[in-house]
Design a protein around this motif. Structure first.
Motif, PDB file in Angstrom:
ATOM      1  N   VAL A 290      16.942   0.768  -0.033  1.00  0.00           N
ATOM      2  CA  VAL A 290      16.776   2.147  -0.568  1.00  0.00           C
ATOM      3  C   VAL A 290      14.995   2.582  -0.617  1.00  0.00           C
ATOM      4  CG1 VAL A 290      16.798   3.688  -2.596  1.00  0.00           C
ATOM      5  CG2 VAL A 290      18.598   1.990  -1.907  1.00  0.00           C
ATOM      6  N   ASP A 291      14.611   3.708   0.214  1.00  0.00           N
ATOM      7  CA  ASP A 291      13.552   4.245   0.081  1.00  0.00           C
ATOM      8  C   ASP A 291      13.445   5.465  -1.269  1.00  0.00           C
ATOM      9  OD1 ASP A 291      11.253   5.630   0.477  1.00  0.00           O
ATOM     10  OD2 ASP A 291      11.713   6.373   2.454  1.00  0.00           O
ATOM     11  N   GLY A 292      12.593   4.604  -2.131  1.00  0.00           N
ATOM     12  CA  GLY A 292      12.464   5.549  -3.545  1.00  0.00           C
ATOM     13  C   GLY A 292      11.442   5.991  -3.500  1.00  0.00           C
ATOM     14  N   SER A 293      10.496   6.402  -2.469  1.00  0.00           N
ATOM     15  CA  SER A 293       9.427   6.864  -2.426  1.00  0.00           C
ATOM     16  C   SER A 293       8.915   8.201  -3.527  1.00  0.00           C
ATOM     17  CB  SER A 293       8.974   7.641  -1.207  1.00  0.00           C
ATOM     18  OG  SER A 293       8.823   6.687   0.093  1.00  0.00           O
ATOM     19  N   HIS A 294       9.942   8.850  -3.917  1.00  0.00           N
ATOM     20  CA  HIS A 294       9.962   9.740  -4.784  1.00  0.00           C
ATOM     21  C   HIS A 294      10.284   9.373  -6.271  1.00  0.00           C
ATOM     22  CE1 HIS A 294       8.326  13.325  -2.339  1.00  0.00           C
ATOM     23  NE2 HIS A 294       8.985  12.590  -1.267  1.00  0.00           N
ATOM     24  N   SER A 295      10.596   8.187  -6.568  1.00  0.00           N
ATOM     25  CA  SER A 295      11.358   8.069  -7.740  1.00  0.00           C
ATOM     26  C   SER A 295      10.624   7.709  -9.034  1.00  0.00           C
ATOM     27  CB  SER A 295      12.477   6.853  -7.529  1.00  0.00           C
ATOM     28  OG  SER A 295      13.287   7.425  -6.687  1.00  0.00           O
TER      29      SER A 295
ATOM     30  N   THR B 108      15.326  12.609  -1.067  1.00  0.00           N
ATOM     31  CA  THR B 108      15.021  12.894   0.353  1.00  0.00           C
ATOM     32  C   THR B 108      13.647  13.931   0.255  1.00  0.00           C
ATOM     33  OG1 THR B 108      16.220  15.100   0.335  1.00  0.00           O
ATOM     34  CG2 THR B 108      17.423  12.948   1.174  1.00  0.00           C
ATOM     35  N   SER B 109      12.949  13.339   1.404  1.00  0.00           N
ATOM     36  CA  SER B 109      11.622  13.986   1.465  1.00  0.00           C
ATOM     37  C   SER B 109      11.763  15.649   2.059  1.00  0.00           C
ATOM     38  CB  SER B 109      10.597  13.527   2.497  1.00  0.00           C
ATOM     39  OG  SER B 109       9.625  14.316   2.839  1.00  0.00           O
ATOM     40  N   PRO B 110      12.332  15.832   3.238  1.00  0.00           N
ATOM     41  CA  PRO B 110      12.460  17.206   3.643  1.00  0.00           C
ATOM     42  C   PRO B 110      13.120  18.227   2.658  1.00  0.00           C
ATOM     43  CG  PRO B 110      13.854  15.800   5.077  1.00  0.00           C
ATOM     44  CD  PRO B 110      13.240  14.857   3.981  1.00  0.00           C
TER      45      PRO B 110
ATOM     46  N   ALA C  26       8.879   1.648  -3.222  1.00  0.00           N
ATOM     47  CA  ALA C  26       8.629   2.978  -3.554  1.00  0.00           C
ATOM     48  C   ALA C  26       7.266   3.058  -3.915  1.00  0.00           C
ATOM     49  CB  ALA C  26       9.337   3.123  -5.076  1.00  0.00           C
ATOM     50  N   ASN C  27       6.528   4.483  -3.931  1.00  0.00           N
ATOM     51  CA  ASN C  27       5.238   4.808  -4.166  1.00  0.00           C
ATOM     52  C   ASN C  27       5.083   5.011  -5.485  1.00  0.00           C
ATOM     53  OD1 ASN C  27       4.341   4.573  -1.596  1.00  0.00           O
ATOM     54  ND2 ASN C  27       5.127   6.808  -0.976  1.00  0.00           N
ATOM     55  N   CYS C  28       3.862   4.482  -6.139  1.00  0.00           N
ATOM     56  CA  CYS C  28       3.375   4.719  -7.562  1.00  0.00           C
ATOM     57  C   CYS C  28       2.512   5.964  -7.314  1.00  0.00           C
ATOM     58  CB  CYS C  28       2.712   3.607  -8.240  1.00  0.00           C
ATOM     59  SG  CYS C  28       3.744   2.237  -8.224  1.00  0.00           S
ATOM     60  N   HIS C  29       2.006   6.166  -5.974  1.00  0.00           N
ATOM     61  CA  HIS C  29       0.969   7.221  -5.856  1.00  0.00           C
ATOM     62  C   HIS C  29       1.398   8.553  -5.841  1.00  0.00           C
ATOM     63  CE1 HIS C  29       0.957   5.551  -1.537  1.00  0.00           C
ATOM     64  NE2 HIS C  29       1.772   6.525  -1.479  1.00  0.00           N
ATOM     65  N   LYS C  30       2.886   8.674  -5.779  1.00  0.00           N
ATOM     66  CA  LYS C  30       3.150  10.122  -6.058  1.00  0.00           C
ATOM     67  C   LYS C  30       3.168  10.521  -7.392  1.00  0.00           C
ATOM     68  CE  LYS C  30       5.811   9.956  -1.434  1.00  0.00           C
ATOM     69  NZ  LYS C  30       5.150  11.247  -0.816  1.00  0.00           N
ATOM     70  N   TRP C  31       4.692  10.366  -7.890  1.00  0.00           N
ATOM     71  CA  TRP C  31       4.967  10.830  -9.292  1.00  0.00           C
ATOM     72  C   TRP C  31       4.388  10.050 -10.283  1.00  0.00           C
ATOM     73  CZ3 TRP C  31       6.934  15.700  -9.134  1.00  0.00           C
ATOM     74  CH2 TRP C  31       7.362  16.139  -7.582  1.00  0.00           C
TER      75      TRP C  31
ATOM     76  N   THR D 239       0.901  -1.319  -0.141  1.00  0.00           N
ATOM     77  CA  THR D 239      -0.136  -0.064   0.081  1.00  0.00           C
ATOM     78  C   THR D 239       0.838   1.369  -0.159  1.00  0.00           C
ATOM     79  OG1 THR D 239      -0.136  -0.204   2.505  1.00  0.00           O
ATOM     80  CG2 THR D 239      -2.163  -1.067   1.111  1.00  0.00           C
ATOM     81  N   ASN D 240       2.035   1.104   0.659  1.00  0.00           N
ATOM     82  CA  ASN D 240       2.727   2.427   0.556  1.00  0.00           C
ATOM     83  C   ASN D 240       4.302   2.089   1.272  1.00  0.00           C
ATOM     84  OD1 ASN D 240       3.019   2.759   3.675  1.00  0.00           O
ATOM     85  ND2 ASN D 240       0.748   2.975   3.595  1.00  0.00           N
ATOM     86  N   SER D 241       5.180   3.166   0.796  1.00  0.00           N
ATOM     87  CA  SER D 241       6.647   2.723   1.202  1.00  0.00           C
ATOM     88  C   SER D 241       6.897   2.393   2.582  1.00  0.00           C
ATOM     89  CB  SER D 241       7.528   3.458   0.337  1.00  0.00           C
ATOM     90  OG  SER D 241       7.128   4.854   0.177  1.00  0.00           O
ATOM     91  N   THR D 242       6.073   3.299   3.552  1.00  0.00           N
ATOM     92  CA  THR D 242       6.285   3.010   4.813  1.00  0.00           C
ATOM     93  C   THR D 242       6.068   1.528   5.225  1.00  0.00           C
ATOM     94  OG1 THR D 242       5.454   5.140   5.156  1.00  0.00           O
ATOM     95  CG2 THR D 242       5.656   3.911   7.162  1.00  0.00           C
ATOM     96  N   PHE D 243       5.167   0.861   4.671  1.00  0.00           N
ATOM     97  CA  PHE D 243       4.820  -0.470   4.844  1.00  0.00           C
ATOM     98  C   PHE D 243       6.171  -1.171   4.261  1.00  0.00           C
ATOM     99  CE2 PHE D 243       3.346  -4.501   3.741  1.00  0.00           C
ATOM    100  CZ  PHE D 243       2.395  -4.990   4.598  1.00  0.00           C
TER     101      PHE D 243
HETATM  102  C1  PLP Z   1      11.009   9.635   1.572  1.00  0.00           C
HETATM  103  C2  PLP Z   1       9.977   9.405   1.679  1.00  0.00           C
HETATM  104  N1  PLP Z   1       9.825   8.047   2.360  1.00  0.00           N
HETATM  105  C3  PLP Z   1       8.528   7.610   2.666  1.00  0.00           C
HETATM  106  C4  PLP Z   1       7.423   8.217   2.510  1.00  0.00           C
HETATM  107  C5  PLP Z   1       6.140   7.847   2.907  1.00  0.00           C
HETATM  108  O1  PLP Z   1       5.153   7.382   2.143  1.00  0.00           O
HETATM  109  P1  PLP Z   1       3.881   6.860   2.194  1.00  0.00           P
HETATM  110  O2  PLP Z   1       2.942   7.539   3.355  1.00  0.00           O
HETATM  111  O3  PLP Z   1       3.102   6.531   1.068  1.00  0.00           O
HETATM  112  O4  PLP Z   1       4.284   5.496   3.138  1.00  0.00           O
HETATM  113  C6  PLP Z   1       7.665   9.677   2.048  1.00  0.00           C
HETATM  114  C7  PLP Z   1       6.278  10.231   1.842  1.00  0.00           C
HETATM  115  O5  PLP Z   1       6.121  11.708   1.662  1.00  0.00           O
HETATM  116  C8  PLP Z   1       8.830  10.010   1.507  1.00  0.00           C
HETATM  117  O6  PLP Z   1       8.726  11.115   0.938  1.00  0.00           O
END
Ligand code: PLP
Length: 387
Positions: free
Chosen positions: A185-190, A160-162, A208-213, A76-80
């Motif tokens: 590797v956390d590829g959430s933004h890739s 990176t997120s921040p 990685a997330n598909c629901h972002k980009w 469901t999401n990259s945190t998972f």
């Molecule tokens: C680098 C990074 N990792 C993890 C996450 C978490 O994404 P999600 O809430 O879809 O698990 C984010 C979300 O902004 C992110 O930017």
């Protein structure tokens, strides 16, 4: 050409924060709706055919990110995904072993490492990355200098997120491999944002997330692992799994993907999204977005006291533009003013005590959105609201 009208985004908001949660176009929501209706028309038939449909959807995504369907599962999401990886790796660690990360990582993922590994005696090391951020080769050396004889794992974001910075992941993974260090590797933004080829990137585990980009419906992400890790990736939620094998793709897929009755429509929409991106000449969409990002950064940096997050100037390949605001900026107050007074949704926050503004550019972003942001930032800072 994709425009803002293709999305449900509210007309009164200048939406410059695609990076946090994405935004899904109407056409993809329609495709998701089609799957949901198919389910509700004949639920039993739908679930009977689901394994086959999921296998097809997995194959299309696997092709898109350069891997095999048996090494990748929908989650469901990259945190998972980070939780599954941290849990699996924690079983291999001894008290005192180090997980090398850095202080630009996403908070939820830091917490996942704490919950699964630090609680058992491993040490989560957050190497300091200064702001402004060093150029890529200095960043490589800086991150690598955190490696000690106790380092067993390297965990880092692709972007990176921040701070919206692309980290030198391929180079770090190569060094890590030569030193028997596991890389996650956390590829959430890739995906959909930067080129991604898992067959050459060199890491051990990638999520990685598909629901972002890629703009897919919320709750569509993936977890990938190299062959040698597949059997070690135990499920966090135990369902029928490999007791009743549902696919020919093996243990990893059966254990991770079939978690009882749940909504699979976000996953099943991913192949359509990949086709939608191709049909809309994604490369040219991205080129336009990157140019607009660079323009935005340049325009913001022409405002007194605003400068690039990167010592080398903004990375030209991203659709995230990040700048540092004047030191005395009250970031909470500025964010509230931008939203309440100018209807601009954008990230403004303090990270490691640096006041930061991060804007996102996607297919729905126009030049006038960027001009609105630049004008509002100028107005806010000129009027000394930050003093
Ligand atoms: C680098 C990074 N990792 C993890 C996450 C978490 O994404 P999600 O809430 O879809 O698990 C984010 C979300 O902004 C992110 O930017």
């Amino acid at each position: 050409m994709i425009t803002r009208q293709d999305y449900l985004l509210r007309e009164d908001i200048t939406f410059l924060n695609h990076g946090s949660f994405g935004a899904c176009p109407k056409e993809l929501l329609q495709e998701q709706r089609r799957w949901i209706e198919q389910l509700e028309q004949q639920p039993v038939l739908y679930f009977r055919e689901l394994m086959h449909q999921m296998q097809k959807a997995r194959t299309v995504l696997a092709d898109y990110v350069g891997t095999k369907a048996s090494n990748l599962v929908y989650i469901t999401n990259s945190t998972f995904g980070v939780n599954v990886a941290a849990h699996a790796i924690a079983q291999l660690l001894q008290p005192g072993d180090e997980i090398l990360s850095n202080d630009h990582e996403y908070g939820a993922c830091n917490r996942a490492w704490n919950a699964h590994a630090v609680s058992k005696g491993a040490i989560y090391v957050q190497q300091h990355i200064p702001i402004p951020v060093p150029n890529s080769s200095d960043l490589l050396e800086l991150l690598w200098s955190g490696v000690t004889p106790k380092t067993r794992v390297l965990f880092l974001s692709h972007i990176t997120s921040p701070t919206g910075v692309q980290l030198p992941v391929a180079e770090l993974c190569k060094r890590a491999r030569e030193n028997d260090i596991i890389t996650i590797v956390d590829g959430s933004h890739s995906p959909g944002h930067i080129p991604l080829d898992l067959s050459t990137l060199g890491c051990d585990i990638y999520t990685a997330n598909c629901h972002k980009w890629m703009c897919t419906p919320k709750g569509s992400a993936f977890l990938w692992a190299r062959d040698q890790w597949l059997e070690r990736m135990k499920p966090l939620v135990v369902s029928w799994g490999s007791d009743i094998p549902t696919t020919k793709d093996g243990y990893f897929v059966d254990e991770q993907e079939f978690l009882g009755t749940r909504d699979h429509s976000p996953f099943l929409t991913v192949p359509y999204a990949i086709e939608w991106m191709r049909r809309n000449s994604w490369e040219s969409v991205q080129n336009r977005c990157r140019e607009l990002t660079q323009q935005g950064v340049k325009m913001l940096c022409s405002i007194g006291g605003v400068r690039s997050i990167s010592v080398a100037g903004q990375d030209p390949l991203l659709q995230l533009g990040t700048v540092m605001l004047p030191d005395n900026t009250d970031t909470d107050a500025m964010k509230t003013w931008l939203y309440d007074e100018r209807c601009i949704e954008v990230v403004v926050h303090r990270w490691l005590d640096a006041p930061i503004l991060r804007f996102s550019v996607h297919a729905h972003t126009s030049e006038s959105d960027i001009r609105a942001l630049v004008g509002a930032v100028q107005e806010y800072l000129d009027n000394g609201i930050s003093a």
